[in-house]
Design a protein around this motif. Structure first.
Motif, short mmCIF file in Angstrom:
data_model
loop_
_atom_site.label_atom_id
_atom_site.label_comp_id
_atom_site.label_asym_id
_atom_site.label_seq_id
_atom_site.Cartn_x
_atom_site.Cartn_y
_atom_site.Cartn_z
N VAL A 161 -16.88 -6.33 6.35
CA VAL A 161 -17.83 -6.11 5.19
C VAL A 161 -19.35 -5.84 6.47
O VAL A 161 -19.39 -5.80 7.38
CB VAL A 161 -17.65 -7.91 4.73
N GLU A 162 -20.11 -5.72 4.72
CA GLU A 162 -21.44 -5.55 5.38
C GLU A 162 -22.91 -7.23 4.85
O GLU A 162 -22.47 -7.21 4.36
CB GLU A 162 -22.18 -4.82 5.31
N VAL A 163 -23.59 -7.02 6.11
CA VAL A 163 -24.66 -7.90 5.44
C VAL A 163 -25.66 -7.80 4.53
O VAL A 163 -26.17 -6.58 5.43
CB VAL A 163 -25.37 -9.08 6.35
N THR A 164 -25.68 -7.45 3.46
CA THR A 164 -26.57 -7.30 2.93
C THR A 164 -27.92 -7.81 1.99
O THR A 164 -27.77 -9.20 2.02
CB THR A 164 -25.48 -6.10 1.59
N TYR A 165 -28.60 -7.68 0.91
CA TYR A 165 -29.11 -8.33 0.41
C TYR A 165 -28.58 -8.62 -1.52
O TYR A 165 -28.00 -7.68 -1.49
CB TYR A 165 -31.19 -7.50 -0.02
N PRO A 166 -29.24 -9.74 -2.45
CA PRO A 166 -28.73 -10.11 -2.74
C PRO A 166 -29.37 -9.08 -4.10
O PRO A 166 -29.01 -9.11 -5.52
CB PRO A 166 -28.71 -11.03 -3.34
N GLY A 167 -30.78 -8.42 -3.85
CA GLY A 167 -31.59 -8.51 -5.14
C GLY A 167 -30.74 -6.61 -5.66
O GLY A 167 -30.03 -6.21 -5.09
N GLY A 192 -37.24 -5.69 -4.98
CA GLY A 192 -36.41 -6.65 -5.67
C GLY A 192 -36.12 -6.94 -4.91
O GLY A 192 -34.93 -8.11 -5.30
N MET A 193 -35.26 -6.51 -3.72
CA MET A 193 -34.64 -7.17 -3.09
C MET A 193 -33.50 -8.94 -2.70
O MET A 193 -32.79 -8.80 -3.43
CB MET A 193 -34.52 -6.55 -1.60
N TRP A 194 -35.38 -9.69 -2.18
CA TRP A 194 -35.03 -10.85 -2.84
C TRP A 194 -35.80 -11.84 -3.61
O TRP A 194 -35.43 -12.86 -3.42
CB TRP A 194 -35.61 -11.80 -1.53
N ASP A 195 -36.16 -10.77 -4.80
CA ASP A 195 -36.78 -11.60 -6.12
C ASP A 195 -35.73 -12.49 -6.85
O ASP A 195 -34.72 -12.55 -7.06
CB ASP A 195 -37.15 -10.11 -7.13
N GLY A 196 -36.07 -13.79 -6.76
CA GLY A 196 -35.29 -14.88 -7.21
C GLY A 196 -33.97 -15.41 -6.72
O GLY A 196 -33.39 -16.44 -6.90
N THR A 255 -31.81 -4.84 4.22
CA THR A 255 -31.48 -5.98 4.71
C THR A 255 -31.99 -7.17 4.69
O THR A 255 -32.58 -7.95 3.27
CB THR A 255 -29.81 -6.87 5.27
N PHE A 256 -33.19 -7.56 5.23
CA PHE A 256 -34.44 -8.73 6.13
C PHE A 256 -34.99 -8.38 5.97
O PHE A 256 -35.80 -8.94 6.02
CB PHE A 256 -33.75 -9.05 7.47
N MET A 257 -35.85 -7.25 5.61
CA MET A 257 -37.47 -6.37 5.30
C MET A 257 -37.96 -7.98 4.86
O MET A 257 -37.82 -7.37 3.68
CB MET A 257 -36.81 -5.06 5.00
N GLY A 258 -39.01 -7.89 5.19
CA GLY A 258 -39.96 -8.62 4.83
C GLY A 258 -39.65 -10.10 5.09
O GLY A 258 -40.71 -10.83 3.89
#
Length: 267
Positions: free
Chosen positions: A49-55, A60-64, A94-97
């Motif tokens: 598995v990889e750790v990733t972003y939800p958006g 908008g990777m973390w929007d909402g 993934t964790f940008m910003g």
């Protein structure tokens, strides 16, 4: 990279008991809070598995979603539907910003960290990348203005472009002995004060150390002077001391790229 249409997001919440991390199932979580992180299966047969972003990518990777914050712990594996999945990589961006991240604890077994994975994480102050990691994406710590020190794993052979660019507080980086390339703008405008360049490095890219005004000591382990890209050390003081191997000072002094440094010493 993971097919976005088949992305499977998994979440896990960390429970903290008496200062020790205890999870309902072995899963990634945060030491200091209970915000969820997200996983994606990148290889079902290998159970990676990889750790990733939800958006959505790239905006908008973390929007909402609440951005991760605090100290993040990455275990070697998670359990999903009764199967153990090894944590193989941290996906690009993934964790940008995520400015609230103050620390990361990466477990052995991790293989790669993607492009801009921790870029603009302004709260991050130090990081040690596990020895198992073999690939580091470009811009990985770009704009981490409070990052002060970093230790990189021994098997990484290329320091990609803009890895530590705009890391104004950076003072110390331990480069891997197997390193062969320092790519363009790798330390552009960073606060680095000294650097040891391993013997295997044959090329230092354009603007690699541009604007590193605090750089006062450069130790180069290579017997033959590494080739330099355009403006590799522009903005670095000509009085910065360059240490080279015994018997090699003249080679550096006569090299058109390195001769701009006035103080070249052997040790």
């Amino acid at each position: 990279m993971t097919n976005l249409l088949t992305r499977l997001f998994l979440t896990a919440v960390l429970t903290v008991v008496c200062g020790v991390s205890v999870c309902a199932q072995p899963a990634i979580g945060k030491v200091t809070d209970s915000n969820d992180l997200y996983y994606s299966i990148v290889n079902g047969s290998a159970q990676w598995v990889e750790v990733t972003y939800p958006g959505d990518l790239p905006r908008g990777m973390w929007d909402g979603y609440e951005k991760p914050a605090g100290h993040i712990y990455f275990p070697a594996a998670i359990t999903y539907e009764g199967k153990r999945f090894s944590l193989h990589e941290i996906a690009a961006w993934t964790f940008m910003g995520c400015k609230g991240i103050t620390g990361v604890e990466l477990s052995e077994g991790l293989n790669s960290i993607g492009f801009s994975a921790f870029a603009l994480c302004e709260g991050l102050t130090s990081v040690t990348v596990p020895q198992s990691v073999k690939f580091l994406g470009g811009c990985m710590f770009f704009g981490c203005r409070n990052l002060q020190e970093a230790t990189l794993p021994p098997d990484v052979k290329e320091l990609m472009e803009h890895t530590f660019a705009d890391c104004y507080s950076l003072r110390k980086v331990v480069l891997p002995e197997k390193l062969q390339l320092i790519d363009r703008s790798a330390f552009d405008r960073s606060g680095i004060e000294s650097i040891t360049i391993p013997a295997g490095v044959t090329f230092i890219g354009e603007n690699a150390f541009r604007g590193c005004k605090n750089l006062r000591s450069i130790e180069v382990k290579a017997v033959r002077p590494p080739a330099l890209g355009e403006d590799a050390f522009v903005g670095v003081s000509a009085e910065t001391v360059v240490y080279v191997p015994q018997g090699c000072a003249n080679a550096y002094r006569e090299d058109p790229d390195w001769s701009t440094f006035q103080d070249i010493r052997e040790r």
